[in-house]
Design a protein around this motif. Structure first.
Motif, PDB file in Angstrom:
ATOM      1  N   GLY A   1       0.722  -1.047   0.049  1.00  0.00           N
ATOM      2  CA  GLY A   1       0.044   0.144   0.074  1.00  0.00           C
ATOM      3  C   GLY A   1       0.789   1.212   0.138  1.00  0.00           C
ATOM      4  N   GLN A   2       2.109   1.202  -0.164  1.00  0.00           N
ATOM      5  CA  GLN A   2       3.126   2.362  -0.159  1.00  0.00           C
ATOM      6  C   GLN A   2       2.960   2.939  -1.425  1.00  0.00           C
ATOM      7  OE1 GLN A   2       4.799   3.497   2.701  1.00  0.00           O
ATOM      8  NE2 GLN A   2       3.784   2.106   3.751  1.00  0.00           N
ATOM      9  N   GLN A   3       3.128   4.394  -1.554  1.00  0.00           N
ATOM     10  CA  GLN A   3       3.173   4.975  -2.684  1.00  0.00           C
ATOM     11  C   GLN A   3       4.762   4.846  -3.420  1.00  0.00           C
ATOM     12  OE1 GLN A   3       0.234   5.332  -4.316  1.00  0.00           O
ATOM     13  NE2 GLN A   3       1.376   6.931  -5.366  1.00  0.00           N
ATOM     14  N   ARG A   4       4.931   4.360  -4.751  1.00  0.00           N
ATOM     15  CA  ARG A   4       6.238   4.305  -5.035  1.00  0.00           C
ATOM     16  C   ARG A   4       6.413   5.083  -6.472  1.00  0.00           C
ATOM     17  NH1 ARG A   4       9.852   1.996  -1.116  1.00  0.00           N
ATOM     18  NH2 ARG A   4       8.367   0.485  -0.194  1.00  0.00           N
ATOM     19  N   THR A   5       7.469   5.587  -6.699  1.00  0.00           N
ATOM     20  CA  THR A   5       7.778   6.054  -8.116  1.00  0.00           C
ATOM     21  C   THR A   5       8.932   5.280  -8.677  1.00  0.00           C
ATOM     22  OG1 THR A   5       7.170   8.182  -7.192  1.00  0.00           O
ATOM     23  CG2 THR A   5       8.809   7.974  -8.988  1.00  0.00           C
ATOM     24  N   SER A   6       8.874   4.961 -10.108  1.00  0.00           N
ATOM     25  CA  SER A   6       9.887   3.888 -10.649  1.00  0.00           C
ATOM     26  C   SER A   6      10.440   5.044 -12.006  1.00  0.00           C
ATOM     27  CB  SER A   6       8.992   2.965 -11.295  1.00  0.00           C
ATOM     28  OG  SER A   6       9.934   2.003 -12.259  1.00  0.00           O
ATOM     29  N   LEU A   7      11.568   4.940 -11.903  1.00  0.00           N
ATOM     30  CA  LEU A   7      12.281   5.284 -13.283  1.00  0.00           C
ATOM     31  C   LEU A   7      12.359   4.465 -14.355  1.00  0.00           C
ATOM     32  CD1 LEU A   7      14.968   7.814 -11.704  1.00  0.00           C
ATOM     33  CD2 LEU A   7      12.733   8.322 -12.487  1.00  0.00           C
ATOM     34  N   ASP A   8      11.860   4.903 -15.427  1.00  0.00           N
ATOM     35  CA  ASP A   8      12.072   3.666 -16.730  1.00  0.00           C
ATOM     36  C   ASP A   8      12.757   4.128 -17.935  1.00  0.00           C
ATOM     37  OD1 ASP A   8      10.465   1.482 -15.221  1.00  0.00           O
ATOM     38  OD2 ASP A   8       8.834   2.877 -15.479  1.00  0.00           O
ATOM     39  N   LEU A   9      13.219   3.464 -18.734  1.00  0.00           N
ATOM     40  CA  LEU A   9      13.727   3.966 -20.065  1.00  0.00           C
ATOM     41  C   LEU A   9      12.972   3.451 -21.294  1.00  0.00           C
ATOM     42  CD1 LEU A   9      17.593   4.105 -19.974  1.00  0.00           C
ATOM     43  CD2 LEU A   9      16.226   5.823 -20.238  1.00  0.00           C
ATOM     44  N   GLU A  10      12.230   4.186 -22.155  1.00  0.00           N
ATOM     45  CA  GLU A  10      11.852   3.645 -23.394  1.00  0.00           C
ATOM     46  C   GLU A  10      13.026   3.623 -24.206  1.00  0.00           C
ATOM     47  OE1 GLU A  10       8.746   2.654 -24.185  1.00  0.00           O
ATOM     48  OE2 GLU A  10       8.126   3.433 -22.338  1.00  0.00           O
ATOM     49  N   VAL A  11      13.333   2.308 -24.659  1.00  0.00           N
ATOM     50  CA  VAL A  11      14.940   1.805 -25.254  1.00  0.00           C
ATOM     51  C   VAL A  11      15.042   2.588 -26.589  1.00  0.00           C
ATOM     52  CG1 VAL A  11      16.313   0.194 -25.911  1.00  0.00           C
ATOM     53  CG2 VAL A  11      15.267   0.230 -23.391  1.00  0.00           C
ATOM     54  N   GLU A  12      15.796   3.279 -26.996  1.00  0.00           N
ATOM     55  CA  GLU A  12      16.282   3.510 -28.327  1.00  0.00           C
ATOM     56  C   GLU A  12      17.182   2.627 -29.016  1.00  0.00           C
ATOM     57  OE1 GLU A  12      15.016   5.892 -30.665  1.00  0.00           O
ATOM     58  OE2 GLU A  12      13.405   6.444 -29.266  1.00  0.00           O
ATOM     59  N   GLU A  13      18.387   2.508 -27.946  1.00  0.00           N
ATOM     60  CA  GLU A  13      19.499   1.665 -28.498  1.00  0.00           C
ATOM     61  C   GLU A  13      19.911   0.814 -27.315  1.00  0.00           C
ATOM     62  OE1 GLU A  13      20.846   1.132 -31.294  1.00  0.00           O
ATOM     63  OE2 GLU A  13      19.623   2.801 -32.267  1.00  0.00           O
ATOM     64  N   VAL A  14      20.442  -0.374 -27.416  1.00  0.00           N
ATOM     65  CA  VAL A  14      21.167  -1.041 -26.443  1.00  0.00           C
ATOM     66  C   VAL A  14      22.152  -1.972 -26.851  1.00  0.00           C
ATOM     67  CG1 VAL A  14      19.408  -3.002 -26.278  1.00  0.00           C
ATOM     68  CG2 VAL A  14      20.589  -2.640 -24.371  1.00  0.00           C
ATOM     69  N   GLY A  15      23.116  -2.244 -26.129  1.00  0.00           N
ATOM     70  CA  GLY A  15      24.229  -3.174 -26.631  1.00  0.00           C
ATOM     71  C   GLY A  15      25.226  -3.303 -25.522  1.00  0.00           C
ATOM     72  N   PRO A  16      25.916  -4.422 -25.728  1.00  0.00           N
ATOM     73  CA  PRO A  16      26.963  -4.861 -24.502  1.00  0.00           C
ATOM     74  C   PRO A  16      28.073  -3.911 -24.477  1.00  0.00           C
ATOM     75  CG  PRO A  16      27.266  -6.284 -26.573  1.00  0.00           C
ATOM     76  CD  PRO A  16      25.906  -5.654 -26.865  1.00  0.00           C
ATOM     77  N   SER A  17      28.654  -3.585 -23.105  1.00  0.00           N
ATOM     78  CA  SER A  17      29.639  -2.978 -23.030  1.00  0.00           C
ATOM     79  C   SER A  17      30.919  -3.689 -23.254  1.00  0.00           C
ATOM     80  CB  SER A  17      29.501  -2.226 -21.455  1.00  0.00           C
ATOM     81  OG  SER A  17      30.896  -1.932 -21.173  1.00  0.00           O
TER      82      SER A  17
END
Length: 182
Positions: A93-109
């Motif tokens: 029942g706790q209010q939470r906030t989440s940060l998310d990314l709508e991915v444009e690019e991703v790759g291995p480091s």
């Protein structure tokens, strides 16, 4: 949305990507990364882990399929996308906030690892390191940049060029048919 800034985050996948299918039959994937900065204690001079940034990431369509097939828990990745924020109520029942990314690019480091790049199946894609010409109407032996194309044998041995099987498109976008990555 147009005009939104893109951010780039380097972090580790905390779980395998979770492929999903919408009710409309479209594929999408979610995954979480943790980006932990290294901080230095000024008094002792020692380095330690700072407070991690946890980000949920989402991608859609064929891109989602490629991510699900390529990335696994623990991999260090570079993710670029549009930062979003959402509020929700957790199980307690706790209010939470989440940060998310709508991915444009991703790759291995590649800082601490190596990777093998394989072209995906082209479905209307053009250009890219993977081959094909951006315009499609260049004379034989010419790249999209007007330079002579590499010999067929060299193209077959080089993962950054056309595989020599008559495929068009694929790759990472940009139209670099015959150029070496460096």
């Amino acid at each position: 949305m147009a005009g939104e800034p893109l951010i780039t985050v380097v972090g580790n996948l905390v779980a395998d990507p979770e492929p999903r299918v919408s009710q409309a039959g479209k594929s999408w994937v979610t995954f979480r990364i943790a980006s932990t900065p290294r901080v230095r204690d000024r008094q002792s001079g020692d380095w330690s882990d700072g407070e991690p940034l946890w980000l949920g990431c989402r991608a859609y369509g064929e891109y989602a399929d490629n991510i699900a097939a390529s990335l696994t828990k623990g991999m260090r990745v570079i993710v670029q996308g549009r930062l979003t924020q959402r509020s929700y109520t957790d199980n307690q029942g706790q209010q939470r906030t989440s940060l998310d990314l709508e991915v444009e690019e991703v790759g291995p480091s590649l800082r601490f690892a190596t990777a093998q790049v394989a072209r995906g199946q082209a479905r209307g894609q053009v250009g890219g390191f993977g081959g094909g010409s951006a315009g499609g109407n260049q004379p034989a032996g010419q790249s999209s940049w007007g330079q002579a194309a590499a010999p067929q044998q060299q193209q077959q041995d080089n993962p950054w060029t056309n595989s020599g099987q008559g495929e068009s498109g694929g790759g990472f976008g940009g139209g670099f048919d015959d150029e070496q990555p460096f």
